[in-house]
Design an enzyme around this catalytic site. Structure first.
Site, PDB file in Angstrom:
ATOM      1  N   GLU A   1      38.199  36.326  31.041  1.00  0.00           N
ATOM      2  CA  GLU A   1      39.309  36.396  31.262  1.00  0.00           C
ATOM      3  C   GLU A   1      39.838  35.440  30.849  1.00  0.00           C
ATOM      4  O   GLU A   1      41.484  35.302  30.812  1.00  0.00           O
ATOM      5  CB  GLU A   1      38.504  36.736  32.711  1.00  0.00           C
TER       6      GLU A   1
ATOM      7  N   GLY B   1      41.171  31.616  40.102  1.00  0.00           N
ATOM      8  CA  GLY B   1      40.156  32.111  40.928  1.00  0.00           C
ATOM      9  C   GLY B   1      38.628  31.948  40.397  1.00  0.00           C
ATOM     10  O   GLY B   1      37.900  31.610  41.127  1.00  0.00           O
ATOM     11  N   ARG B   2      38.514  32.536  39.267  1.00  0.00           N
ATOM     12  CA  ARG B   2      37.865  32.146  37.795  1.00  0.00           C
ATOM     13  C   ARG B   2      36.347  31.255  37.919  1.00  0.00           C
ATOM     14  O   ARG B   2      35.999  30.864  37.307  1.00  0.00           O
ATOM     15  CB  ARG B   2      37.212  32.606  36.955  1.00  0.00           C
TER      16      ARG B   2
ATOM     17  N   HIS C   1      12.154  43.378  26.465  1.00  0.00           N
ATOM     18  CA  HIS C   1      11.642  44.999  26.629  1.00  0.00           C
ATOM     19  C   HIS C   1      13.124  46.154  26.199  1.00  0.00           C
ATOM     20  O   HIS C   1      13.020  47.119  26.923  1.00  0.00           O
ATOM     21  CB  HIS C   1      11.022  45.059  27.748  1.00  0.00           C
TER      22      HIS C   1
ATOM     23  N   LYS D   1      46.291  47.388  36.788  1.00  0.00           N
ATOM     24  CA  LYS D   1      46.539  47.673  38.384  1.00  0.00           C
ATOM     25  C   LYS D   1      47.677  48.257  39.185  1.00  0.00           C
ATOM     26  O   LYS D   1      47.839  49.048  39.717  1.00  0.00           O
ATOM     27  CB  LYS D   1      47.053  45.853  39.207  1.00  0.00           C
TER      28      LYS D   1
ATOM     29  N   GLU E   1      41.060  45.785  46.339  1.00  0.00           N
ATOM     30  CA  GLU E   1      39.689  46.507  46.624  1.00  0.00           C
ATOM     31  C   GLU E   1      39.200  45.463  47.529  1.00  0.00           C
ATOM     32  O   GLU E   1      38.301  45.800  48.491  1.00  0.00           O
ATOM     33  CB  GLU E   1      38.973  46.084  45.025  1.00  0.00           C
TER      34      GLU E   1
ATOM     35  N   LYS F   1      42.912  34.848  46.897  1.00  0.00           N
ATOM     36  CA  LYS F   1      43.318  33.798  46.562  1.00  0.00           C
ATOM     37  C   LYS F   1      44.417  34.474  46.572  1.00  0.00           C
ATOM     38  O   LYS F   1      45.588  33.871  47.062  1.00  0.00           O
ATOM     39  CB  LYS F   1      43.126  33.472  44.564  1.00  0.00           C
TER      40      LYS F   1
HETATM   41  O1  F6P Z   1      42.022  41.160  38.190  1.00  0.00           O
HETATM   42  C1  F6P Z   1      41.756  40.168  37.503  1.00  0.00           C
HETATM   43  C2  F6P Z   1      42.047  38.987  39.103  1.00  0.00           C
HETATM   44  O2  F6P Z   1      42.920  38.760  38.839  1.00  0.00           O
HETATM   45  C3  F6P Z   1      41.119  37.879  38.805  1.00  0.00           C
HETATM   46  O3  F6P Z   1      41.551  36.685  38.124  1.00  0.00           O
HETATM   47  C4  F6P Z   1      40.616  36.718  39.897  1.00  0.00           C
HETATM   48  O4  F6P Z   1      39.356  36.026  40.719  1.00  0.00           O
HETATM   49  C5  F6P Z   1      40.666  38.475  40.968  1.00  0.00           C
HETATM   50  O5  F6P Z   1      41.643  39.411  40.418  1.00  0.00           O
HETATM   51  C6  F6P Z   1      40.850  38.148  42.628  1.00  0.00           C
HETATM   52  O6  F6P Z   1      41.998  38.007  42.965  1.00  0.00           O
HETATM   53  P1  F6P Z   1      41.496  37.147  44.437  1.00  0.00           P
HETATM   54  O7  F6P Z   1      40.993  36.410  44.468  1.00  0.00           O
HETATM   55  O8  F6P Z   1      43.767  36.828  44.532  1.00  0.00           O
HETATM   56  O9  F6P Z   1      41.707  38.522  44.969  1.00  0.00           O
END
Ligand code: F6P
Length: 542
Positions: A344, A258-259, A375, A504, A205, A199
């Site tokens: 979240e 995002g979620r 199990h 972060k 990452e 987003k």
């Molecule tokens: O770290 C949390 C977050 O901001 C989430 O809310 C989001 O889904 C995820 O990181 C990834 O964010 P992006 O889609 O901006 O890479």
């Protein structure tokens, strides 16, 4: 605390000793304490909720003006106040042409245009008219994203495996190089498409994995990798700086959290895997749940009843977690997906006005598919000292028609678990078993203690005809709205996530200390534990 909350707490006190089983003395307990929407059944009869508790909970929803809050969300009002944003993931699946406006602009035309763009692209990738540099069909798609840009599409793609008839989809999220290395190892860059989903297009990452994937493509294809790359983002300036051709960029607006984003371009890998028609069914399922949520009366409303069980168990009974137990192997990522959706969204300590919350908010959400969990951790569910309300999910029918006996066993196991949680095993029955095992006297009494189950442990069950795209859409939207209702009752903002920011920032500031580029004094500013760990991890001799 309003009077209604006090009455609810008092009602619990007065009824805490009632056994769940005794509630079934009323012949219509199941009928009256279950609800159905378009074939999806929620059974909440194996909880201690009774008519009094439910009418008090309904009263609480009136006190927090839930109906108005729902309209505000669906109508595009800026209910995400800390980010000054509307919350309109529901518009991504809306089946109506009635305008939905944000800042005076109808958002539907742009949503439909993007959906059309996704469909053309997905179809072209699937049939090979959009192809690799060498002209071959893409055999594999890697989605690079994390959090909401990974969990939703990864979960849904796995859930809908019987509908896959396109390229294979892979998901890389973790910054741990092992994730991308292991994924790339089995793939051919000549026939692999990489979708970078973020987003913000800044998430470390995702950007790190994206650059590694780009290097991998370049090593095989040279500099012209554009056909092998697509992006999904709200940050179109950043996708272009990254070098992704504008026609391969799928944008969405900041009012999609995002979620909550898998209904739009973040769902592109799902669409590529299952095709346009199935993806539309997925949206239809969610839209059907939206209609149900907005129109069904409280007692028949699945999201409201699921939220009612949640509030009852968490705030009134004091149970601090909820276990998500899909008896559906293909929903094995559903608990992880719900962890982000729920924790979240509602893992907050402050109310909308910034004051401290007066009661507990989001519980801990966890789970694994049955029967595997049986199990592993079910021992604690049955005999542990804490009560964990369980949420079972089960289909009437499996996709594997030739393996019907597997499914019968799966159904029997699912029902057995909710039954065992409720029934328990009395001390008397435990004694009989102990005696049969050859125990007597004091040893029998001791053994009976180990064999007895307290029982009376609540669960709900979601039963659906079959895990189709429509049903998956219903299930996800059901949980989205449950989280929303609980957030409204707790009086918090379910749509921001400030709590993820500090870690972060610290990771960015720690990197120079890890790679050795920081000045010596930077180490002394860190606490003793962090310094000790840095030395252990960066100096193998220490
Ligand atoms: O770290 C949390 C977050 O901001 C989430 O809310 C989001 O889904 C995820 O990181 C990834 O964010 P992006 O889609 O901006 O890479």
């Amino acid at each position: 605390m309003t009077q209604t909350w006090q009455l609810l707490a008092k009602h619990r006190e007065q009824t805490a000793d009632t056994s769940l089983l005794s509630l079934f003395d009323s012949a219509d307990r199941f009928k009256s304490f279950s609800a159905e929407a378009d074939g999806l059944l929620l059974d909440y009869s194996k909880t201690a909720l009774d008519t009094t508790a439910l009418s008090l909970l309904e009263h609480i929803t009136t006190e927090v003006s839930l109906t108005d809050r729902i309209s505000e969300m669906f109508n595009g009002e800026k209910i995400n106040t800390t980010e000054n944003r509307a919350v309109l993931h529901t518009a991504l699946r809306a089946q109506t042409d009635e305008p939905i406006t944000v800042d005076g602009e109808n958002v539907l035309p742009a949503i439909r245009q993007t959906l059309q763009q996704m469909e053309s692209y997905a179809e072209a990738v699937r049939c090979g008219s959009i192809h690799s540099n060498s002209g071959s069909k893409f055999t594999d798609v890697i989605n690079i994203g994390i959090g909401g840009s990974d969990l939703g599409p990864a979960m849904a793609t796995l859930a809908l495996a019987p509908y896959h008839n396109g390229p294979r989809c892979h998901f890389v999220s973790n910054i741990d190089g092992a994730h991308i290395a292991d994924t790339l190892k089995g793939l051919d860059p000549q026939t692999t498409l990489v979708i970078i989903a973020s987003k913000s297009f800044t998430t470390i990452e995702t950007m790190t994995n994206a650059r590694t994937a780009l290097d991998w493509l370049r090593a095989a294809l040279g500099d012209d990798t554009s056909a092998h790359l697509a992006a999904v983002s709200t940050a179109l300036d950043k996708t272009s700086t990254f070098g992704i051709a504008p026609e391969r960029v799928f944008g969405f607006a900041d009012w999609v959290g995002g979620r909550y984003s898998l209904w739009g371009p973040v769902g592109l890998p799902i669409m590529i895997a299952i095709g346009i028609e199935n993806f539309r069914q997925f949206l239809n399922g969610a839209a059907a749940m939206d209609r149900h949520f907005r129109t069904a009366p409280f007692r028949n409303n699945l999201p409201m009843m699921l939220a009612a069980t949640g509030i009852w168990h968490h705030n009134i009974c004091g149970y601090d977690s909820r276990a998500i137990l899909p008896y559906d192997q293909r929903l094995s990522r559903f608990p992880a997906y719900l962890q982000q959706l729920d924790m979240e969204s509602n893992g907050k300590s402050v109310a909308l006005d910034g004051s401290l919350l007066q009661r507990d908010s989001g519980p801990i959400v966890w789970g694994e598919p049955g029967t595997n969990g049986q199990h592993a951790f079910y021992q604690l569910l049955h005999q542990g000292t804490r009560v964990v309300p369980a949420e079972f999910l089960i289909a009437a029918q499996a996709h594997e028609a030739d393996l019907a006996h597997h499914h019968q066993l799966l159904v029997a196991n699912c029902l057995a678990q909710s039954e065992a949680l409720m029934l328990g095993r009395s001390r008397e029955d435990a004694r009989v078993i102990a005696a049969k095992r050859g125990f007597s006297g004091d040893a029998l009494e001791q053994m009976a203690g180990h064999l007895a189950f307290e029982g009376n442990r609540p669960s709900v069950t979601l039963a659906y005809p079959k895990l189709t795209p429509f049903v998956l859409g219903q299930l996800i939207a059901l949980y989205e709205h449950r989280v929303f209702v609980e957030g409204v009752i707790w009086g918090l903002n379910s749509f921001d996530q400030w709590g993820v920011e500090l870690g972060k920032e610290l990771a960015v500031s720690l990197l120079p200390l890890v790679d050795g580029s920081a000045p010596a004094e930077a180490y002394s500013e860190k606490d003793g534990s962090t310094r000790g760990l840095l030395s252990k991890l960066t100096d193998p001799q220490s």
